[in-house]
Design an enzyme around this catalytic site. Structure first.
Site, PDB file in Angstrom:
ATOM      1  CG  LEU A  92     -16.705 -19.357  16.244  1.00 20.13           C
ATOM      2  CD1 LEU A  92     -15.738 -18.667  15.293  1.00 20.13           C
ATOM      3  CD2 LEU A  92     -17.479 -18.316  17.055  1.00 20.13           C
ATOM      4  CG  HIS A 111     -20.903 -14.107  25.127  1.00 20.79           C
ATOM      5  ND1 HIS A 111     -20.900 -14.374  23.773  1.00 20.79           N
ATOM      6  CD2 HIS A 111     -21.190 -12.790  25.246  1.00 20.79           C
ATOM      7  CE1 HIS A 111     -21.184 -13.267  23.105  1.00 20.79           C
ATOM      8  NE2 HIS A 111     -21.369 -12.290  23.978  1.00 20.79           N
ATOM      9  CG  ASP A 152     -24.726 -15.850  23.352  1.00 24.45           C
ATOM     10  OD1 ASP A 152     -24.100 -16.904  23.548  1.00 24.45           O
ATOM     11  OD2 ASP A 152     -24.375 -15.001  22.527  1.00 24.45           O
ATOM     12  CD  GLU A 181     -13.535 -14.784  27.050  1.00 24.17           C
ATOM     13  OE1 GLU A 181     -13.505 -15.926  26.584  1.00 24.17           O
ATOM     14  OE2 GLU A 181     -13.458 -13.773  26.345  1.00 24.17           O
TER      15      GLU A 181
HETATM   16  C1  GRF Z   1     -13.347 -16.310  23.629  1.00 21.87           C
HETATM   17  O1  GRF Z   1     -13.439 -14.929  23.616  1.00 21.87           O
HETATM   18  C2  GRF Z   1     -14.695 -16.900  23.954  1.00 21.87           C
HETATM   19  O2  GRF Z   1     -15.436 -16.166  24.856  1.00 21.87           O
HETATM   20  C3  GRF Z   1     -15.356 -16.846  22.621  1.00 21.87           C
HETATM   21  O3  GRF Z   1     -14.338 -17.224  21.718  1.00 21.87           O
HETATM   22  C4  GRF Z   1     -13.068 -16.867  22.252  1.00 21.87           C
HETATM   23  C5  GRF Z   1     -12.232 -18.096  22.270  1.00 21.87           C
HETATM   24  O4  GRF Z   1     -10.928 -17.866  22.692  1.00 21.87           O
HETATM   25  N1  GRF Z   1     -16.587 -17.568  22.611  1.00 21.87           N
HETATM   26  P1  GRF Z   1      -9.918 -19.084  22.865  1.00 21.87           P
HETATM   27  O5  GRF Z   1      -9.990 -19.939  21.605  1.00 21.87           O
HETATM   28  O6  GRF Z   1     -10.317 -19.849  24.083  1.00 21.87           O
HETATM   29  O7  GRF Z   1      -8.570 -18.446  23.009  1.00 21.87           O
END
Ligand code: GRF
Length: 207
Positions: A92, A111, A152, A181
């Site tokens: 972040l 994402h 993005d 993901e």
């Molecule tokens: C995921 O949803 C990713 O897409 C987003 O942040 C979250 C991270 O999840 N950018 P984790 O820390 O890998 O569990």
């Protein structure tokens, strides 16, 4: 192809990191996770790395006068570990232009929506899924893409959709999307590690 060294940047729990580590251990990726870096000292992702004997570093943004300097400390770590590919796995922070340019088409982001929907500034965590529900969208999904200088906006490597159920909440959607993901992030890294990903302009071709 020689195996690649992967560096991961994260801010949170690191379930995506875990899926990459598991894929490396299952020989699905031609490479290894060399180092994990976080801007949060207590990010559980750092703990996951240590459990697998992977170098893990916390980099304190407050110790730096600018975002450029902060990113230079991160770059130094990646250089020292001879990182070939950087994964943003729930990171972040905004990358500096210097870092993005140095690793052009070598930084992959995951994402939790189908880009270009529900992405850009402010779209992270549960907010993404809440926005999908508020809009009344019938499908959502996940996107793996390369990073460019925008938020993005980089070339898309893989996307996978899922249907939004009328009983879904932001929390249930998040759970479902997270599963996807993990799947497409591992797939994209695997393809990259075997030299099967080619970028031409903003299009990605899988060879
Ligand atoms: C995921 O949803 C990713 O897409 C987003 O942040 C979250 C991270 O999840 N950018 P984790 O820390 O890998 O569990």
């Amino acid at each position: 192809m020689s195996p690649i060294n992967i560096g991961v940047l994260l801010s949170g729990g690191g379930t995506n990191l875990q899926s990459v580590i598991d894929a490396v251990n299952a020989d699905k990726i031609n490479g290894e996770v060399k180092v994990v870096v976080s801007n949060r000292e207590n990010a559980y992702g750092l703990e996951r790395a240590r459990k697998h004997n992977i170098a893990a570093f916390y980099v304190d943004k407050k110790k730096h006068e600018s975002n450029i300097e902060f990113n230079r400390e991160i770059m130094k770590i990646f250089e020292d570990q001879e990182v070939d590919l950087i994964i943003l796995a729930g990171y972040l922070q905004i990358l500096s232009k210097e870092l993005v340019n140095k690793y052009k088409n070598k930084i992959i982001n995951i994402h939790p929506s189908l880009i270009p929907s529900f992405c850009g500034k402010g779209f992270y965590g549960l907010r993404v899924h809440q926005a999908v529900l508020d809009y009344g969208a019938k499908v959502t999904g996940a996107t793996v893409q390369f990073i460019d200088e925008g938020t993005d906006t980089g070339p898309i490597i893989i996307q996978k959709p899922i249907e939004v159920d009328e009983y879904d909440t932001a929390e249930t959607l998040q759970k479902k999307v997270l599963k996807i993901e993990h799947e497409i992030l591992v797939k994209a890294i695997s393809l990259y590690s075997y030299g099967m990903v080619e970028v031409r302009g903003r299009k990605v071709y899988i060879k």
